[in-house]
Write a protein that holds these residues in place. Structure first.
Motif, PDB file in Angstrom:
ATOM      1  N   SER A   7       1.039  -1.156   0.044  1.00 57.00           N
ATOM      2  CA  SER A   7       0.260   0.205  -0.101  1.00 57.00           C
ATOM      3  C   SER A   7       0.796   1.205   0.058  1.00 57.00           C
ATOM      4  O   SER A   7       1.862   1.400   0.351  1.00 57.00           O
ATOM      5  N   LEU A   8       0.265   1.938  -0.600  1.00 57.83           N
ATOM      6  CA  LEU A   8       1.251   3.960  -0.857  1.00 57.83           C
ATOM      7  C   LEU A   8       1.469   4.080   0.880  1.00 57.83           C
ATOM      8  O   LEU A   8       2.181   4.629   0.730  1.00 57.83           O
ATOM      9  N   ASN A   9       0.508   4.097   1.933  1.00 59.43           N
ATOM     10  CA  ASN A   9       0.541   4.271   3.161  1.00 59.43           C
ATOM     11  C   ASN A   9       1.411   3.969   3.631  1.00 59.43           C
ATOM     12  O   ASN A   9       2.543   4.156   4.712  1.00 59.43           O
ATOM     13  N   THR A  10       1.616   2.815   3.663  1.00 58.50           N
ATOM     14  CA  THR A  10       2.979   1.791   4.194  1.00 58.50           C
ATOM     15  C   THR A  10       4.842   2.366   3.811  1.00 58.50           C
ATOM     16  O   THR A  10       5.708   2.454   4.283  1.00 58.50           O
ATOM     17  N   LEU A  11       4.283   2.855   1.897  1.00 58.18           N
ATOM     18  CA  LEU A  11       5.545   3.066   1.611  1.00 58.18           C
ATOM     19  C   LEU A  11       5.742   4.325   2.122  1.00 58.18           C
ATOM     20  O   LEU A  11       7.476   4.813   2.041  1.00 58.18           O
ATOM     21  N   ARG A  12       5.125   5.302   2.007  1.00 65.83           N
ATOM     22  CA  ARG A  12       5.002   6.556   2.290  1.00 65.83           C
ATOM     23  C   ARG A  12       5.729   6.450   3.742  1.00 65.83           C
ATOM     24  O   ARG A  12       6.931   7.138   4.077  1.00 65.83           O
ATOM     25  N   ALA A  13       5.823   5.806   4.782  1.00 68.52           N
ATOM     26  CA  ALA A  13       5.557   5.889   6.332  1.00 68.52           C
ATOM     27  C   ALA A  13       6.976   4.689   6.366  1.00 68.52           C
ATOM     28  O   ALA A  13       7.615   5.536   6.719  1.00 68.52           O
ATOM     29  N   PHE A  14       7.963   4.084   5.563  1.00 65.29           N
ATOM     30  CA  PHE A  14       9.037   4.155   5.448  1.00 65.29           C
ATOM     31  C   PHE A  14      10.442   5.131   4.665  1.00 65.29           C
ATOM     32  O   PHE A  14      10.545   5.138   5.568  1.00 65.29           O
ATOM     33  N   GLU A  15       9.793   5.004   3.813  1.00 66.68           N
ATOM     34  CA  GLU A  15      10.643   6.567   3.609  1.00 66.68           C
ATOM     35  C   GLU A  15      10.858   7.557   4.182  1.00 66.68           C
ATOM     36  O   GLU A  15      12.039   7.354   4.430  1.00 66.68           O
ATOM     37  N   ALA A  16       9.487   7.683   4.656  1.00 62.63           N
ATOM     38  CA  ALA A  16      10.280   8.733   5.435  1.00 62.63           C
ATOM     39  C   ALA A  16      10.817   8.263   6.866  1.00 62.63           C
ATOM     40  O   ALA A  16      12.267   8.999   7.459  1.00 62.63           O
ATOM     41  N   ALA A  17      10.419   7.428   7.543  1.00 59.86           N
ATOM     42  CA  ALA A  17      11.153   6.614   8.954  1.00 59.86           C
ATOM     43  C   ALA A  17      12.546   6.411   8.206  1.00 59.86           C
ATOM     44  O   ALA A  17      14.032   7.215   9.560  1.00 59.86           O
ATOM     45  N   ALA A  18      13.086   6.168   6.924  1.00 57.51           N
ATOM     46  CA  ALA A  18      14.082   5.836   6.323  1.00 57.51           C
ATOM     47  C   ALA A  18      15.075   6.826   5.860  1.00 57.51           C
ATOM     48  O   ALA A  18      16.270   6.675   6.689  1.00 57.51           O
ATOM     49  N   ARG A  19      14.899   7.447   6.012  1.00 56.86           N
ATOM     50  CA  ARG A  19      15.608   8.969   5.592  1.00 56.86           C
ATOM     51  C   ARG A  19      15.822   9.546   6.722  1.00 56.86           C
ATOM     52  O   ARG A  19      17.086  10.214   7.517  1.00 56.86           O
ATOM     53  N   LEU A  30       4.090  13.550   8.438  1.00 56.14           N
ATOM     54  CA  LEU A  30       3.104  12.906   7.509  1.00 56.14           C
ATOM     55  C   LEU A  30       1.866  13.619   8.664  1.00 56.14           C
ATOM     56  O   LEU A  30       1.372  13.069   8.009  1.00 56.14           O
ATOM     57  N   GLY A  31       2.224  14.355   9.640  1.00 55.66           N
ATOM     58  CA  GLY A  31       1.036  14.675  10.717  1.00 55.66           C
ATOM     59  C   GLY A  31       0.146  13.312  11.289  1.00 55.66           C
ATOM     60  O   GLY A  31      -0.565  13.601  11.287  1.00 55.66           O
ATOM     61  N   VAL A  32       0.905  12.343  11.541  1.00 55.90           N
ATOM     62  CA  VAL A  32      -0.006  11.221  12.463  1.00 55.90           C
ATOM     63  C   VAL A  32       0.686  10.638  13.110  1.00 55.90           C
ATOM     64  O   VAL A  32       1.825  12.089  13.741  1.00 55.90           O
ATOM     65  N   THR A  33       0.994  10.334  14.544  1.00 54.38           N
ATOM     66  CA  THR A  33       1.370   9.738  15.454  1.00 54.38           C
ATOM     67  C   THR A  33       2.368   8.507  14.803  1.00 54.38           C
ATOM     68  O   THR A  33       2.953   8.226  13.868  1.00 54.38           O
ATOM     69  N   ALA A  34       3.493   8.854  16.005  1.00 60.69           N
ATOM     70  CA  ALA A  34       5.145   7.649  15.982  1.00 60.69           C
ATOM     71  C   ALA A  34       4.187   6.606  15.690  1.00 60.69           C
ATOM     72  O   ALA A  34       5.278   5.625  15.082  1.00 60.69           O
ATOM     73  N   GLY A  35       3.660   6.569  16.614  1.00 58.51           N
ATOM     74  CA  GLY A  35       2.771   5.002  16.375  1.00 58.51           C
ATOM     75  C   GLY A  35       2.321   4.144  15.572  1.00 58.51           C
ATOM     76  O   GLY A  35       2.667   2.877  15.103  1.00 58.51           O
ATOM     77  N   ALA A  36       1.379   5.274  15.071  1.00 60.62           N
ATOM     78  CA  ALA A  36       0.827   4.935  13.758  1.00 60.62           C
ATOM     79  C   ALA A  36       2.297   4.912  12.401  1.00 60.62           C
ATOM     80  O   ALA A  36       1.654   4.032  11.347  1.00 60.62           O
ATOM     81  N   VAL A  37       3.112   5.699  12.174  1.00 63.74           N
ATOM     82  CA  VAL A  37       4.124   5.109  11.206  1.00 63.74           C
ATOM     83  C   VAL A  37       5.085   3.908  12.269  1.00 63.74           C
ATOM     84  O   VAL A  37       5.411   2.783  10.644  1.00 63.74           O
ATOM     85  N   SER A  38       5.195   3.328  12.769  1.00 65.77           N
ATOM     86  CA  SER A  38       5.606   2.323  13.360  1.00 65.77           C
ATOM     87  C   SER A  38       4.812   0.846  12.889  1.00 65.77           C
ATOM     88  O   SER A  38       5.475  -0.371  12.603  1.00 65.77           O
ATOM     89  N   GLN A  39       3.351   0.859  12.909  1.00 70.94           N
ATOM     90  CA  GLN A  39       2.474   0.397  12.909  1.00 70.94           C
ATOM     91  C   GLN A  39       2.663   0.370  10.797  1.00 70.94           C
ATOM     92  O   GLN A  39       2.618  -0.770  10.221  1.00 70.94           O
ATOM     93  N   GLN A  40       2.159   1.192  10.497  1.00 68.80           N
ATOM     94  CA  GLN A  40       2.604   1.320   9.304  1.00 68.80           C
ATOM     95  C   GLN A  40       3.458   0.489   8.491  1.00 68.80           C
ATOM     96  O   GLN A  40       3.836  -0.231   7.349  1.00 68.80           O
ATOM     97  N   VAL A  41       5.185   1.051   9.122  1.00 67.78           N
ATOM     98  CA  VAL A  41       6.284  -0.041   8.428  1.00 67.78           C
ATOM     99  C   VAL A  41       5.981  -1.751   8.419  1.00 67.78           C
ATOM    100  O   VAL A  41       6.785  -2.747   8.486  1.00 67.78           O
ATOM    101  N   ARG A  42       5.643  -1.628   9.837  1.00 68.18           N
ATOM    102  CA  ARG A  42       5.267  -3.613  10.685  1.00 68.18           C
ATOM    103  C   ARG A  42       5.078  -3.908   9.812  1.00 68.18           C
ATOM    104  O   ARG A  42       5.232  -5.047   8.808  1.00 68.18           O
ATOM    105  N   LYS A  43       3.516  -3.465   8.866  1.00 71.34           N
ATOM    106  CA  LYS A  43       2.501  -3.928   8.376  1.00 71.34           C
ATOM    107  C   LYS A  43       3.656  -3.969   7.095  1.00 71.34           C
ATOM    108  O   LYS A  43       3.145  -5.048   5.961  1.00 71.34           O
ATOM    109  N   LEU A  44       4.137  -3.190   6.159  1.00 69.94           N
ATOM    110  CA  LEU A  44       5.166  -3.436   5.149  1.00 69.94           C
ATOM    111  C   LEU A  44       6.121  -4.617   4.936  1.00 69.94           C
ATOM    112  O   LEU A  44       5.953  -5.389   4.290  1.00 69.94           O
ATOM    113  N   GLU A  45       6.863  -4.582   6.581  1.00 64.94           N
ATOM    114  CA  GLU A  45       7.046  -5.390   6.850  1.00 64.94           C
ATOM    115  C   GLU A  45       6.730  -6.865   6.554  1.00 64.94           C
ATOM    116  O   GLU A  45       7.521  -7.580   6.320  1.00 64.94           O
ATOM    117  N   GLN A  46       6.090  -7.378   7.207  1.00 66.16           N
ATOM    118  CA  GLN A  46       5.220  -8.281   6.824  1.00 66.16           C
ATOM    119  C   GLN A  46       5.328  -8.396   5.689  1.00 66.16           C
ATOM    120  O   GLN A  46       4.989  -9.839   5.149  1.00 66.16           O
TER     121      GLN A  46
END
Length: 201
Positions: A7-19, A30-46
């Protein structure tokens, strides 16, 4: 052709967190919580079946696969930006009318952002207001407030502001329409606010 993509949201979360190598800083962008970013990255990894980060007590490190993935994903977002500008050049061509509420203005340097040389290509006017409806009616392109909300259909990006006289770090709310959240003007204004926060004693 059918594309099998995360999903685009998981990729955006990864790209921002990785930078930033930080879920917290990515969340501010991204205008969200750190927990939301972590959760999106975890979904991407899974979904990929690979680890992209090593999570350390005091930060993040990219795994070798994460290091390989990041520059390619960044290029994809750059290509999407270029494609959007090609068919809708006004998104990034126009200068912003920036609304700033009085309480937020009191924390910012006098005549900011008009006297910030780096923002001159991006800002045409500044209006003192706290009225979110002026964003919806396109009277202003964005609004900087010292808290508030809810904002409904508008995008909220939380950003560190300059320290108050008491020494307290204040969080500013940057509010805009969804279509302007990722444009160059928004990025430039947010970057300027982050620099002000970093340099304020």
């Amino acid at each position: 052709m059918s594309y099998r993509l995360p999903s685009l949201n998981t990729l955006r979360a990864f790209e921002a967190a990785a930078r930033h190598l930080s879920f917290k800083t990515a969340a501010t962008e991204l205008g969200v919580t750190a927990g939301a970013v972590s959760q999106q990255v975890r979904k991407l990894e899974q979904s990929l079946g690979v680890a992209l980060f090593r999570r350390l007590p005091h930060g993040l490190l990219l795994t070798p696969k994460g290091e390989t993935y990041l520059p390619k994903i960044t290029k994809v977002f750059e290509a999407l930006t270029d494609a959007t500008e090609e068919i809708a050049p006004d998104i990034n061509a126009k200068k912003f009318a920036v609304g700033i509420c009085p309480k937020a203005a009191a924390l910012l340097p006098p005549k900011w952002p008009l006297h910030d040389d780096l923002l001159r290509p991006h800002v045409r006017d500044v209006i003192e207001t706290s009225d979110v409806e002026r964003v919806r009616t396109d009277e202003i392109d964005c609004l900087i407030r010292l808290g508030g909300g809810p904002y409904g259909d508008l995008t909220l990006i939380r950003v560190r502001g300059p320290h108050a006289r008491s020494g307290e770090t204040r969080r500013l709310h940057f509010v805009c329409k969804r279509g302007l959240a990722d444009c160059r003007q928004t990025a430039a204004i947010l970057d300027s606010l982050e620099k002000l926060a970093a340099t304020t004693p």
